[in-house]
Scaffold this active site. Structure first.
Site, PDB file in Angstrom:
ATOM      1  N   ASP B 126       0.528   5.594 -10.952  1.00 37.36           N
ATOM      2  CA  ASP B 126      -0.381   4.957 -10.005  1.00 37.36           C
ATOM      3  C   ASP B 126      -1.509   4.300 -10.789  1.00 37.36           C
ATOM      4  OD1 ASP B 126      -1.316   4.261  -7.494  1.00 37.36           O
ATOM      5  OD2 ASP B 126      -2.455   6.122  -7.234  1.00 37.36           O
ATOM      6  N   TYR B 128      -5.054   1.624 -10.658  1.00 38.31           N
ATOM      7  CA  TYR B 128      -6.382   1.709 -10.025  1.00 38.31           C
ATOM      8  C   TYR B 128      -6.970   0.313 -10.197  1.00 38.31           C
ATOM      9  CZ  TYR B 128     -11.016   4.160  -9.507  1.00 38.31           C
ATOM     10  OH  TYR B 128     -12.253   4.627  -9.127  1.00 38.31           O
ATOM     11  N   HIS B 133     -12.055  -1.668  -4.820  1.00 38.66           N
ATOM     12  CA  HIS B 133     -11.858  -0.239  -4.578  1.00 38.66           C
ATOM     13  C   HIS B 133     -12.572   0.594  -5.649  1.00 38.66           C
ATOM     14  CE1 HIS B 133     -10.032   3.612  -3.698  1.00 38.66           C
ATOM     15  NE2 HIS B 133      -9.501   3.674  -4.897  1.00 38.66           N
ATOM     16  N   ARG B 142     -20.483   8.029  -8.088  1.00 36.61           N
ATOM     17  CA  ARG B 142     -21.221   8.036  -9.340  1.00 36.61           C
ATOM     18  C   ARG B 142     -22.530   7.277  -9.159  1.00 36.61           C
ATOM     19  NH1 ARG B 142     -15.684   8.010 -11.015  1.00 36.61           N
ATOM     20  NH2 ARG B 142     -15.630   5.779 -10.689  1.00 36.61           N
ATOM     21  N   GLU B 201      -1.500   0.708  -0.683  1.00 36.78           N
ATOM     22  CA  GLU B 201      -1.074   0.244  -1.997  1.00 36.78           C
ATOM     23  C   GLU B 201       0.253  -0.501  -1.878  1.00 36.78           C
ATOM     24  OE1 GLU B 201      -1.243   3.091  -5.148  1.00 36.78           O
ATOM     25  OE2 GLU B 201      -2.954   4.178  -4.302  1.00 36.78           O
ATOM     26  N   ASP B 233      -0.403   6.082  -0.604  1.00 36.45           N
ATOM     27  CA  ASP B 233      -0.739   7.171  -1.523  1.00 36.45           C
ATOM     28  C   ASP B 233      -1.664   8.148  -0.801  1.00 36.45           C
ATOM     29  OD1 ASP B 233      -1.301   8.710  -3.755  1.00 36.45           O
ATOM     30  OD2 ASP B 233      -2.774   7.299  -4.543  1.00 36.45           O
ATOM     31  N   GLN B 240      -9.151  16.765  -4.037  1.00 37.03           N
ATOM     32  CA  GLN B 240      -9.232  15.874  -5.200  1.00 37.03           C
ATOM     33  C   GLN B 240     -10.591  15.959  -5.899  1.00 37.03           C
ATOM     34  OE1 GLN B 240      -8.387  11.804  -4.081  1.00 37.03           O
ATOM     35  NE2 GLN B 240      -8.977  10.985  -6.069  1.00 37.03           N
ATOM     36  N   LYS B 253      -3.125  14.706  -4.430  1.00 46.66           N
ATOM     37  CA  LYS B 253      -2.224  13.560  -4.279  1.00 46.66           C
ATOM     38  C   LYS B 253      -0.754  13.965  -4.157  1.00 46.66           C
ATOM     39  CE  LYS B 253      -5.138  10.036  -5.474  1.00 46.66           C
ATOM     40  NZ  LYS B 253      -5.333   8.791  -4.711  1.00 46.66           N
ATOM     41  N   THR B 349      -5.342   1.639  -4.626  1.00 49.74           N
ATOM     42  CA  THR B 349      -5.820   1.155  -3.329  1.00 49.74           C
ATOM     43  C   THR B 349      -6.242  -0.306  -3.406  1.00 49.74           C
ATOM     44  OG1 THR B 349      -6.649   3.360  -2.947  1.00 49.74           O
ATOM     45  CG2 THR B 349      -7.455   1.642  -1.474  1.00 49.74           C
TER      46      THR B 349
END
Lengths: 415, 415
Positions: B126, B128, B133, B142, B201, B233, B240, B253, B349
């Site tokens: 997978d 990213y 996203h 963050r 996705e 997904d 998570q 996941k 995503t």
């Protein structure tokens, strides 16, 4: 138990072991096999000769196969009966001991066989279950005062690895190229990894398929584990450290992992059970377990430079593991994740408390600060081209020895 | 091109598409198939009737199979020739158009078939790769001022996922249980996830096996990609967020991912190529590419509560992707990681800039702060038991439409 096959006292493959593997015999014929001393035994032909005829549930010659998957899927009642039958057959008093024709047909010397991957691996997960390793890494890369992350003592941290690049002992591995960002560089650079490392691990192999939504409890877990192998989780530290935040290790790991060819059953390891380190704080209910779920298995890592001798660089032990296999499998499936026959679940680097028990170059040299001195008067911070890394493992108690042989892998220059 | 099979103008399965899948016909017979409008065509029987006889390289009836793997391994020259042959056969002027016996034998209505997983998936990764996203997640979890991590614009971040739990559209998924640590809790707790999410996705499927040590360049990558599917997904955000540092997503996941049953080939998507967003800073050489490697594919997500209507909750587009498939595959293999036929590589995503284009509940509700209002007057922060999530995707240009149909999945209560 004494076998009609002679082997030295310190053989990993005593009559108490009876591991399983897959071999190419005389470069032409492939079958599942077992080993005693330095003799490899073709189980498919032994089956054809009727030696397993009365074992319930063993209706087909599952040993006529390129992998052990079909055999181990039969489950413990069958695979244990086969293992015990082989032990009986190898006894010095057995009828096989005097059956020269069968011995000639089914028994091969080591130099007549080439070992293959023992199983097809549908899924591979790597855990991170040694507290000493996780602490060492945390000290080096994060905060020495808070080396362990908050989740570490509450769950066996793990991640999915690459199944396609797991290869058997003896396979050569090319040094990976990739992106890395040296501390003093403004931008990432591309090239062969300069921080190639091994990780001393063991892995267990699952013998059943579960449905999605189904879980395996800690009490059920060991029935679902066929056996174990030695596992070298090759790691490119410079690639890994640039890529791994936030989604974990990827190209720093998936260029190759090496496994030992002989799967040693949990039953062969039973005499070597020990208790685990105390888990404090107490774990959640689904991670609680009863009995001794750890194993006293001596582990050694040797580094052999090209045209040089082996250097013993690490002595560790599987018994140091904080999280055991039953907890790992219970955790992995508690969310309904399904497992498949042949799945491989690796322990994570197995380090002990002593500096010579650290299971990676990263830890042994403390990130390259204290290079290892080899007996050919060279030094190593990490693994160099044409170095071979050899891991060995064995359990020993009251004169009984059960071992794994070795997993060996040579690093070739980058392509 | 006009077919003798009638279908509405807005059908995803026009004569320009010709996707591939695997179906159970009349609950008893399994074969590879294609689809036009609402007709599903049994390719194995069509092969037996000689319609593919002169296609070079198609020597066996690879459609007599439970997966497409054998077919797609034949490579583009063969799979493209088959797709073009099917287009010719479906033309209103073809000999098949008047061949009632073959049509009766090979053509099925949708309600006579049940679709299966189109491929066996040996490895699943997978990525990213949507900047919107990654930025949204970075802002929420963050630092809003430095939402993207330093590596994000230099490499297509990715991680290995679980292949065993990828299921075809229509499969129900149990809400996962697991460990999580609510912000106000002192210790982690165990229970059913309270933050179950989807991720919109797409995934591509690889048609070849490579050797370890071999790489696939951006220029070679599209030859190694058979086609694409829609990919959900499923993600348990609470599991998570407690587990994922430092080794990435795992039990949050691996309880399940859902894919659409029809693999749409890259060739069918060719008319919808578009350029990618500008990549700044410039990428390293091995990630550079020529030509339009992105695709304009409209994507929609619908949420359907039990006994309720579908609610359109997201409209996104594959063209927003910062990293394209050629870059993803070149990056994945630049270290020598080998790929296998049937491997699935998901995009991550796919979010756009607009709030209604965000591809997960996490982003759409901004971590639950702004619940979605459904047309049955209920609200959703995350996915509730018995909700069904449906994703649809299609490309459309100059009156030509090529689509994926849908991937649908219903969430059942935790076991």
């Amino acid at each position: 138990m004494k076998s009609f096959v002679n082997y030295p006292e310190n053989s990993d493959f005593s009559i108490h072991n009876i591991p399983f593997g897959v071999a190419v015999f005389n470069k032409e014929y492939i079958a599942c096999c077992t080993r005693i001393g330095d003799m490899v035994i073709d189980l498919a032909t032994l089956y054809d000769y009727g030696f397993f005829d009365d074992i319930e549930g063993l209706d087909d010659n599952v040993f006529e196969a390129y992998t052990l998957n079909e055999f181990i899927e039969l489950g413990k009642p069958v695979t244990n009966a086969v293992r015990e039958r082989i032990q009986e057959l190898l006894d010095e008093e057995s009828k096989l001991a005097r059956d020269e024709k069968t011995i000639e047909e089914c028994f091969y010397n080591l130099d007549q066989v080439k070992m293959m991957m023992p199983v097809h691996v549908p899924n591979y997960t790597d855990f991170y279950s040694s507290i000493e390793h996780a602490t060492n890494v945390g000290k080096m890369f994060r905060d020495p005062a808070n080396a362990l992350l908050p989740n570490w003592k509450h769950l066996p941290v793990g991640y999915h690895g690459r199944a396609s690049s797991i290869v058997v002992s003896g396979s050569e591995i090319h040094r990976p190229k990739g992106q890395m960002k040296p501390a003093d560089a403004e931008k990432p650079i591309f090239g062969p990894s300069k921080q190639l490392d091994f990780e001393l691990e063991m892995a267990f192999i699952v013998n059943k398929n579960t449905e999605m939504g189904e879980s395996i409890s800690t009490a059920e877990a060991e029935d679902a584990i066929f056996g174990m192998v030695l596992f070298n989780d090759w790691s490119a530290r410079d690639i890994q450290s640039w890529e791994y935040v936030p989604l974990g290790p990827f190209l720093g790991k998936n260029f190759g992992s090496s496994v030992s060819p002989w799967v040693v059953t949990l039953e062969a390891l039973n005499p070597f059970r020990v208790s685990s380190p105390t888990q404090d704080p107490e774990v959640l209910d689904y991670l609680k377990f009863e009995g001794d779920k750890n194993f006293d298995i001596n582990l050694e890592v040797y580094l052999q430079p090209e045209n040089g001798d082996e250097n013993l660089i690490c002595k560790s032990n599987y018994k140091f593991m904080y999280w055991n296999m039953a907890q790992q499998l219970a955790h992995h499936t508690v969310n309904g994740c399904n497992v498949e026959v042949g799945d491989m679940y690796a322990s994570g680097t197995i380090s002990g408390k002593d500096e010579n028990s650290f299971g990676s170059m990263l830890e042994l040299t403390w990130r390259g600060q204290n290079p290892l001195k080899l007996n050919n008067r060279t030094e190593r911070k990490f693994i160099e081209d044409n170095d071979t890394v050899i891991m060995r493992g064995y359990a020993e108690k009251n004169g009984v020895r059960v071992g794994f042989g070795e997993v060996s892998g040579k690093i070739l220059p980058a392509n």
